[in-house]
Design a protein around this motif. Structure first.
Motif, PDB file in Angstrom:
ATOM      1  N   ALA A  86       0.839  -1.216   0.000  1.00 35.79           N
ATOM      2  CA  ALA A  86       0.000   0.000   0.000  1.00 35.79           C
ATOM      3  C   ALA A  86       0.869   1.259   0.000  1.00 35.79           C
ATOM      4  N   ILE A  87       1.996   1.202   0.772  1.00 34.79           N
ATOM      5  CA  ILE A  87       2.915   2.346   0.817  1.00 34.79           C
ATOM      6  C   ILE A  87       3.447   2.622  -0.580  1.00 34.79           C
ATOM      7  N   ASP A  88       3.879   1.557  -1.274  1.00 32.83           N
ATOM      8  CA  ASP A  88       4.436   1.727  -2.612  1.00 32.83           C
ATOM      9  C   ASP A  88       3.370   2.239  -3.577  1.00 32.83           C
ATOM     10  N   GLY A  89       2.127   1.759  -3.416  1.00 31.72           N
ATOM     11  CA  GLY A  89       1.056   2.182  -4.330  1.00 31.72           C
ATOM     12  C   GLY A  89       0.725   3.662  -4.191  1.00 31.72           C
ATOM     13  N   TYR A  90       0.566   4.135  -2.912  1.00 36.33           N
ATOM     14  CA  TYR A  90       0.231   5.535  -2.707  1.00 36.33           C
ATOM     15  C   TYR A  90       1.383   6.447  -3.112  1.00 36.33           C
ATOM     16  N   GLU A 134       3.681  10.234  -7.029  1.00 35.48           N
ATOM     17  CA  GLU A 134       4.764  10.504  -7.966  1.00 35.48           C
ATOM     18  C   GLU A 134       4.210  10.787  -9.361  1.00 35.48           C
ATOM     19  N   LEU A 135       3.074  10.177  -9.736  1.00 28.44           N
ATOM     20  CA  LEU A 135       2.463  10.382 -11.046  1.00 28.44           C
ATOM     21  C   LEU A 135       1.657  11.692 -11.102  1.00 28.44           C
ATOM     22  N   GLY A 136       1.497  12.382  -9.966  1.00 29.02           N
ATOM     23  CA  GLY A 136       0.780  13.659  -9.944  1.00 29.02           C
ATOM     24  C   GLY A 136      -0.708  13.505  -9.852  1.00 29.02           C
ATOM     25  N   SER A 157       6.814  18.921  -6.535  1.00 26.71           N
ATOM     26  CA  SER A 157       8.063  19.578  -6.923  1.00 26.71           C
ATOM     27  C   SER A 157       9.134  18.516  -7.167  1.00 26.71           C
ATOM     28  N   ASP A 158      10.268  19.029  -7.733  1.00 28.01           N
ATOM     29  CA  ASP A 158      11.363  18.077  -7.980  1.00 28.01           C
ATOM     30  C   ASP A 158      11.898  17.504  -6.671  1.00 28.01           C
ATOM     31  N   ARG A 186       9.622  14.818  -5.627  1.00 33.44           N
ATOM     32  CA  ARG A 186       9.754  13.621  -6.471  1.00 33.44           C
ATOM     33  C   ARG A 186      10.966  12.787  -6.009  1.00 33.44           C
ATOM     34  N   VAL A 187      12.064  13.483  -5.632  1.00 37.37           N
ATOM     35  CA  VAL A 187      13.242  12.741  -5.130  1.00 37.37           C
ATOM     36  C   VAL A 187      12.898  12.021  -3.842  1.00 37.37           C
ATOM     37  N   ASP A 188      12.115  12.700  -2.945  1.00 40.15           N
ATOM     38  CA  ASP A 188      11.742  12.050  -1.675  1.00 40.15           C
ATOM     39  C   ASP A 188      10.853  10.849  -1.912  1.00 40.15           C
ATOM     40  N   LEU A 189       9.888  10.980  -2.866  1.00 37.88           N
ATOM     41  CA  LEU A 189       9.009   9.832  -3.157  1.00 37.88           C
ATOM     42  C   LEU A 189       9.815   8.656  -3.719  1.00 37.88           C
TER      43      LEU A 189
END
Length: 836
Positions: free
Chosen positions: A608-612, A617-619, A625-626, A629-632
């Protein structure tokens, strides 16, 4: 030597003496020279006519004869008696001597018999009487058959004793030796009969009508027929398939000719197909004794070898006597140098092998004839003294028993010879001696085996169960006490009251053996020690005598005390093991249930963590922000790493719990290696590594679970990539070999990485282990991959091992059973080892 005779004269004797003792022969000549007037008989001219007639009779007789005459029992004897006095001049001393003085050493034996004859004239007769005499310089034990009868003078009064005698020493001693050997053989036969029940050969006896009289235990066991079914039936009724076969011919010939025979026979019938070696021996009661040894396995492997020869040879029942008249021939110096055959009977050729000898000389017929024969016959022709002897001729290749005597006048030099070729008899005697010696050796060997066998053995005889034979193992069991000649309960008093008397009496009464396992018995193991319990595997086997009546018991067994106690301890431990196994099964079941729950409870939130994170990440939840995106990306990478760790732990737990299912099949090795190569190639390129795979023959297969095999190889490749620095090399190769169970395929993954210390190799297959703590921080992993891989390899019947050198790299070897594909007998592929 003291002269016991009256002094003889030096004259040639008076006319009466010469007339009375006229004629050939040594004793006549001695008597002519003797001065008879010095004896109580007086001059010969005064002797009675009856005495002179008696003297003429004995002097002409060919059998040994002797006279004791007058009040001093003066001695007179003939040439036939002369050899009885032995060598030397004792015969000269005996002529004219007083009987009681000359025969002082034997007069207590013969004196009363002579007195009986002199007193009443009643003759005596003794057969094979022991009368020791002095001859050849010593006292010899001599046996005689002799008779004493009265010698009457002209007035009918008893004037002396006539003795007719024959020395029988050789015959008496030979008969005694024969009797001893016969009894010894009989004792050996009786002992042999008692152990026939224990021999491995199948044994049965039959009477003259081929009716079965007895069978041993081996025959009953191997034939699968009860003893009572066989005994009393004829061989042909019991084994109808033998009728008309070579075996029947052999049996009937042995029965008819009373000769032993040995042959090989294949018996087919009544459900049997057996190759047998058969020994047939005639028995004293007119029947046969058979010994069967089954050699089916050997015949099928080597082809049956016909047993050759027989141990004994039949001697000729009788040998015809050869007869010839010889004329001794002399040279110019009057020395005998040959003899001519004047007459010969038909048996002469049979005895000598010479044909048409009449008119020919001995040297002409046998050029190398020994000088002995010429000298012996010449001595007979010249002396007139008959002789009997046994002698061999190397020139004729024979050995003879010969009696030779002169015939006709001495000037004719003629000798009559009666002889027999006894070569065969001598050879038979040597064979007999050899067989007796062989029997003695075999008996000694049997006694040695009996003594040294590790099982205890004792032979008990009679209703009192008296110890007759005991081996070393039995002595050791009972404490080396005195036993031979004692009843069992006297030698072993502590055994009384333990029930063995009932067992022994029962076996002796019924003839049925007793077999017991782990039988308890209280025994004193050393003299004076208290009894202790021993457990024995015990057999009481009856020994039968004449008529099949049990006469004794063979006690045979093994002390199994230690084994029995060990077995009881094993049974106790097995019971405890079963209890522990049940607990382990319950624990594994609980573990499996826990793993099923944990698999769902841990993986679901991580997924579930990976899915959310992916949605963000897909917006989909709005622009990011960039930096976000790096944190995700970091969140997703950490989620995958954590999921990998959890999957590793759960997979190892499943393997350890035995919850893994294996679908074993024949797997082409090349397909698996090619797939693994394709899956790891991106990683090797990313790390700058070179990957090589040895080409594999498509026919090479392994017996494995394809998925588990691929999992192990990928794990080994992943470890190689993880622990090999850039520009390093990794190789996949295989080796096909063989062990006692068949073909084996080894899959090797080698690298040029950092290597593993030799003292750490055993630890790398333990769960949660990395040999260097620093590696845990620099290279990701739980330390479970190799532990899981080895358990999977063993689950497929294989093994995973490792070799390594610090700074040079490591090689991991997965060994699996070869599959059914390919040629099993093909040449093993070479172990290709490119330089790393």
């Amino acid at each position: 030597m003291t002269d016991l005779r009256p002094t003889s004269t030096s004259s040639q004797g008076d006319e009466a003496t010469d007339l009375l003792f006229a004629g050939p022969g040594e004793m006549r000549a001695i008597c002519r020279e003797f001065d008879w007037s010095t004896t109580s008989l007086g001059p010969v001219s005064t002797w009675s006519r009856s005495l002179c007639n008696s003297i003429r009779t004995i002097m002409a007789a060919r059998c040994p004869a002797f006279l004791w005459v007058g009040p001093d029992l003066v001695q007179i004897f003939n040439d036939a008696y002369r050899p009885s006095l032995g060598e030397g001049d004792r015969h000269v001393q005996a002529v004219g001597a007083k009987g009681a003085v000359f025969w002082a050493e034997i007069w207590p034996i013969i004196g009363p018999q002579i007195a009986q004859v002199l007193a009443g004239g009643e003759a005596t007769w003794n057969e094979d009487q022991l009368v020791p005499i002095t001859r050849n310089g010593r006292v010899e034990d001599v046996y005689w058959t002799y008779g004493y009868s009265a010698l009457f003078d002209d007035d009918g009064a008893i004037d002396g004793v006539l003795v007719l005698c024959q020395e029988t020493t050789s015959r008496v001693l030979a008969e005694r030796e024969q009797a001893r050997l016969t009894e010894e053989t009989a004792r050996a036969d009786r002992r042999a009969a008692r152990i026939l029940e224990q021999v491995g050969d199948e044994h049965l006896t039959m009477d003259a009508d081929f009716r079965i009289l007895s069978v041993n235990d081996s025959a009953v066991r191997n034939l699968g027929m009860p003893r009572e079914t066989l005994i009393g039936r004829t061989h042909w009724d019991a084994f109808p398939a033998s009728v008309g076969t070579a075996a029947e011919t052999q049996y009937r010939r042995a029965m008819r000719n009373r000769e032993e025979t040995h042959f090989a026979h294949r018996y087919v019938g009544e459900g049997y197909d057996r190759h047998l070696e058969i020994d047939v021996y005639p028995t004293d009661d007119g029947g046969l004794a058979l010994f069967w040894r089954e050699v089916t396995a050997r015949v099928q492997a080597e082809q049956a070898l016909e047993e050759i020869g027989a141990r004994y040879r039949t001697l000729l029942a009788s040998i015809d006597t050869g007869f010839a008249i010889l004329e001794v021939l002399y040279d110019g110096d009057k020395r005998a140098n040959d003899y001519r055959f004047l007459e010969a009977n038909a048996s002469f050729s049979l005895q000598t092998g010479l044909q048409n000898v009449v008119g020919h000389t001995a040297r002409a017929m046998v050029p190398d004839l020994e000088r002995f024969w010429i000298d012996t016959y010449a001595a007979v022709a010249e002396s007139g003294v008959p002789t009997r002897f046994q002698h061999g001729s190397d020139a004729m290749g024979r050995f003879f028993d010969v009696f030779a005597l002169r015939i006709g006048d001495a000037s004719e030099h003629r000798v009559a010879v009666l002889f027999s070729d006894i070569s065969a008899a001598r050879a038979a005697a040597r064979e007999r001696d050899r067989l007796i010696e062989t029997l003695a050796v075999e008996r000694a060997q049997l006694a040695d085996v009996f003594r040294q066998t590790p099982a205890f053995i004792a032979v008990l005889e009679g209703p009192e169960h008296v110890f007759r034979l005991v081996n070393d193992a039995y002595y050791q069991l009972v404490g080396h006490r005195a036993m031979i000649g004692l009843p069992v309960f006297e030698a072993l008093p502590e055994v009384r009251g333990q029930g063995f008397d009932v067992l022994l009496d029962g076996v002796l009464a019924t003839g049925e053996p007793f077999i017991g396992q782990s039988v308890p018995v209280m025994l004193a193991r050393t003299p004076g020690a208290p009894p202790e319990q021993r457990l024995v595997d015990l057999t009481y086997t009856p020994m039968t005598g004449v008529g099949g009546v049990p006469t004794g018991i063979i006690a045979h067994g093994v002390d199994v005390t230690e084994q029995a106690l060990a077995r009881r301890e094993i049974e106790r431990l097995l019971a405890e093991s079963e209890s522990a196994r049940a607990e382990a099964i319950a624990a594994n079941r609980a573990k499996a249930e826990f793993l099923a729950v944990m698999s769902h409870e841990l993986r679901t939130p991580l997924n579930a963590i990976d899915g959310y994170a992916e949605l963000m990440e897909l917006g989909i939840r709005g622009p990011i922000s960039d930096e976000q995106r790096v944190d995700l990306a970091r969140i997703r990478k950490s989620q995958k790493h954590l999921l990998g760790l959890i999957n590793g732990v759960l997979n190892y737990a499943q393997v350890e719990a035995g919850a893994v299912h294996y679908d074993l099949e024949t797997v082409p090795l090349d397909e698996v290696l090619a797939t693994c190569e394709a899956l790891v190639t991106p990683q090797t390129r990313k790390h700058g590594l070179t990957l090589r795979r040895q080409p594999c023959d498509p026919s090479i297969t392994v017996h494995a679970d394809r998925e588990k095999l691929q999992q192990i190889v990928l794990n080994l490749l992943s470890n190689a990539i993880k622990f090999t620095d850039g520009s390093g090399r990794i190789e996949m190769r295989w080796v096909r070999t063989q062990d006692s169970r068949g073909p084996v395929v080894q899959i090797k993954v080698a690298d040029t990485g950092i290597g593993i210390a030799s003292n750490q190799l055993a630890r790398i297959f333990e769960p949660f282990v990395q040999v260097d703590a620093e590696l845990t921080r620099t290279r990701e992993g739980t330390g479970l991959g190799l532990a899981i891989s080895r358990d999977l390899a063993r689950g497929m019947g294989g093994e995973l091992t490792a070799e390594s050198t610090i700074g040079a790299g490591s090689t991991f070897t997965l060994s699996l059973r070869g599959g059914m594909g390919g040629a099993v007998g093909a040449t093993l592929a070479a172990d290709v080892r490119p330089s790393l």
